[in-house]
Design a protein around this motif. Structure first.
Motif, PDB file in Angstrom:
ATOM      1  N   THR A 193       2.666   5.801  -7.476  1.00 27.54           N
ATOM      2  CA  THR A 193       1.660   6.438  -8.328  1.00 27.54           C
ATOM      3  C   THR A 193       1.575   7.943  -8.123  1.00 27.54           C
ATOM      4  OG1 THR A 193      -0.087   5.983  -6.696  1.00 27.54           O
ATOM      5  CG2 THR A 193       0.274   4.337  -8.425  1.00 27.54           C
ATOM      6  N   THR A 194       2.186   8.446  -7.064  1.00 26.62           N
ATOM      7  CA  THR A 194       2.186   9.893  -6.831  1.00 26.62           C
ATOM      8  C   THR A 194       3.561  10.511  -7.064  1.00 26.62           C
ATOM      9  OG1 THR A 194       2.534   9.529  -4.449  1.00 26.62           O
ATOM     10  CG2 THR A 194       0.261   9.796  -5.214  1.00 26.62           C
ATOM     11  N   GLY A 195       4.488   9.708  -7.585  1.00 23.43           N
ATOM     12  CA  GLY A 195       5.781  10.238  -7.989  1.00 23.43           C
ATOM     13  C   GLY A 195       6.746  10.531  -6.867  1.00 23.43           C
ATOM     14  N   THR A 196       6.580   9.892  -5.720  1.00 22.97           N
ATOM     15  CA  THR A 196       7.467  10.160  -4.587  1.00 22.97           C
ATOM     16  C   THR A 196       8.329   8.955  -4.214  1.00 22.97           C
ATOM     17  OG1 THR A 196       5.707   9.577  -3.013  1.00 22.97           O
ATOM     18  CG2 THR A 196       5.923  11.901  -3.622  1.00 22.97           C
ATOM     19  N   LEU A 197       8.269   7.891  -4.990  1.00 22.11           N
ATOM     20  CA  LEU A 197       9.072   6.698  -4.710  1.00 22.11           C
ATOM     21  C   LEU A 197      10.381   6.780  -5.487  1.00 22.11           C
ATOM     22  CD1 LEU A 197       9.019   3.911  -3.245  1.00 22.11           C
ATOM     23  CD2 LEU A 197       8.252   2.938  -5.417  1.00 22.11           C
ATOM     24  N   ALA A 198      11.492   6.689  -4.770  1.00 29.69           N
ATOM     25  CA  ALA A 198      12.808   6.809  -5.402  1.00 29.69           C
ATOM     26  C   ALA A 198      13.285   5.461  -5.936  1.00 29.69           C
ATOM     27  CB  ALA A 198      13.811   7.375  -4.401  1.00 29.69           C
ATOM     28  N   VAL A 199      12.393   4.763  -6.620  1.00 31.63           N
ATOM     29  CA  VAL A 199      12.696   3.458  -7.204  1.00 31.63           C
ATOM     30  C   VAL A 199      11.991   3.402  -8.555  1.00 31.63           C
ATOM     31  CG1 VAL A 199      12.603   0.950  -6.898  1.00 31.63           C
ATOM     32  CG2 VAL A 199      12.740   2.436  -4.893  1.00 31.63           C
ATOM     33  N   PRO A 255       0.808  -1.227   0.000  1.00 25.96           N
ATOM     34  CA  PRO A 255       0.000   0.000   0.000  1.00 25.96           C
ATOM     35  C   PRO A 255       0.841   1.276   0.000  1.00 25.96           C
ATOM     36  CG  PRO A 255      -0.968  -1.617   1.472  1.00 25.96           C
ATOM     37  CD  PRO A 255       0.355  -2.173   1.052  1.00 25.96           C
ATOM     38  N   ARG A 256       1.890   1.309   0.801  1.00 26.97           N
ATOM     39  CA  ARG A 256       2.745   2.505   0.812  1.00 26.97           C
ATOM     40  C   ARG A 256       3.575   2.609  -0.457  1.00 26.97           C
ATOM     41  NH1 ARG A 256       6.542   3.910   5.532  1.00 26.97           N
ATOM     42  NH2 ARG A 256       6.921   5.666   4.128  1.00 26.97           N
ATOM     43  N   LEU A 257       4.097   1.484  -0.916  1.00 29.64           N
ATOM     44  CA  LEU A 257       4.906   1.506  -2.131  1.00 29.64           C
ATOM     45  C   LEU A 257       4.088   2.007  -3.321  1.00 29.64           C
ATOM     46  CD1 LEU A 257       6.849  -1.871  -1.795  1.00 29.64           C
ATOM     47  CD2 LEU A 257       7.813   0.434  -1.645  1.00 29.64           C
ATOM     48  N   LEU A 258       2.877   1.501  -3.460  1.00 30.01           N
ATOM     49  CA  LEU A 258       2.060   1.890  -4.600  1.00 30.01           C
ATOM     50  C   LEU A 258       1.574   3.334  -4.476  1.00 30.01           C
ATOM     51  CD1 LEU A 258       0.091  -1.405  -5.234  1.00 30.01           C
ATOM     52  CD2 LEU A 258       1.820  -0.358  -6.697  1.00 30.01           C
ATOM     53  N   ARG A 259       1.327   3.780  -3.267  1.00 26.81           N
ATOM     54  CA  ARG A 259       0.936   5.187  -3.102  1.00 26.81           C
ATOM     55  C   ARG A 259       2.074   6.103  -3.540  1.00 26.81           C
ATOM     56  NH1 ARG A 259      -3.033   7.950  -0.596  1.00 26.81           N
ATOM     57  NH2 ARG A 259      -3.878   6.055   0.374  1.00 26.81           N
ATOM     58  N   GLN A 260       3.282   5.786  -3.113  1.00 29.30           N
ATOM     59  CA  GLN A 260       4.412   6.629  -3.498  1.00 29.30           C
ATOM     60  C   GLN A 260       4.729   6.487  -4.983  1.00 29.30           C
ATOM     61  OE1 GLN A 260       7.871   6.592  -1.016  1.00 29.30           O
ATOM     62  NE2 GLN A 260       6.724   6.813   0.883  1.00 29.30           N
TER      63      GLN A 260
END
Length: 220
Positions: A82-88, A75-80
């Motif tokens: 899809t909102t462009g905040t995941l550094a991966v 849930p956290r990974l997909l939220r980040q």
């Protein structure tokens, strides 16, 4: 907030409500300290971003129960993501979702809802990179077909601009017919995308693009 963004927001919230602490996480002691493993065993929302991003990238062999860990953090990974905040990179996250066998998870349909909503929001967002998102959702689901179909059926100026840009890149940079998607280039889609391009309404391709398609596939 657009309707597409609202749909994505609701899908992420629904998936987020499934996040729970789980059993103690056992993983590579060379890569993670006991304190970090303890954090991963606790509430997912309290895992520091740096640790979350590290786990998102690590190969499944670093964990005793990789599917359970990735399900907990999804849930956290997909939220980040899809909102462009995941550094991966998205395609790497998609590969990890596949390795975690996400389609077998309890409430796996909520993950699919997020992917569907993300694609709709992408096609409605002038600033999005539709080709990059297509790569991620295609790898996660093992096929580009439903995403391409939704793209060609979305008759909006923004979706069509995304389409024209992506088709141009695929044709002009020698990516067809051997186009493969994924962080490891694991998903071959060249013939599939070429057939999709050839079937697009005429107004979506200019004469030069159709000539390139004929040249690549020797259709003259």
């Amino acid at each position: 907030m657009t309707t597409a963004q609202q749909r994505l927001h609701h899908a992420l919230d629904a998936l987020g409500r499934t996040a729970r602490p789980g059993p103690a996480v056992d993983g590579c002691g060379h890569c993670y300290t006991p304190r970090e493993l303890a954090a991963l065993s606790g509430p997912p929302d309290l895992v520091p971003d740096r640790l979350l991003h590290s786990v998102a990238m690590k190969s499944p062999g670093h964990w005793v129960d990789f599917p359970a860990l990735y399900r907990r953090l999804a849930p956290r990974l997909l939220r980040q993501l899809t909102t462009g905040t995941l550094a991966v990179d998205g395609p790497l996250v998609a590969a990890r979702l596949v390795a975690a066998d996400w389609t077998s998870w309890h409430r796996a349909e909520l993950v699919r809802d997020v992917l569907d909503a993300w694609w709709c929001a992408t096609l409605a967002d002038p600033a999005a990179n539709a080709a990059d998102v297509l790569e991620t959702v295609s790898v996660a689901t093992g096929t580009a077909t439903p995403w391409l179909r939704a793209w060609s059926e979305t008759r909006t100026p923004t979706a069509e601009r995304h389409l024209t840009r992506a088709v141009g890149d695929w044709l002009y940079y020698d990516r067809l017919p051997d186009l493969r998607l994924g962080f490891h280039r694991e998903l071959p889609v060249g013939p599939e995308i070429a057939a999709w391009i050839a079937a697009l309404p005429p107004h979506l391709l200019d004469e030069e693009q159709r000539s390139w398609l004929d040249l690549v596939y020797d259709r003259t």
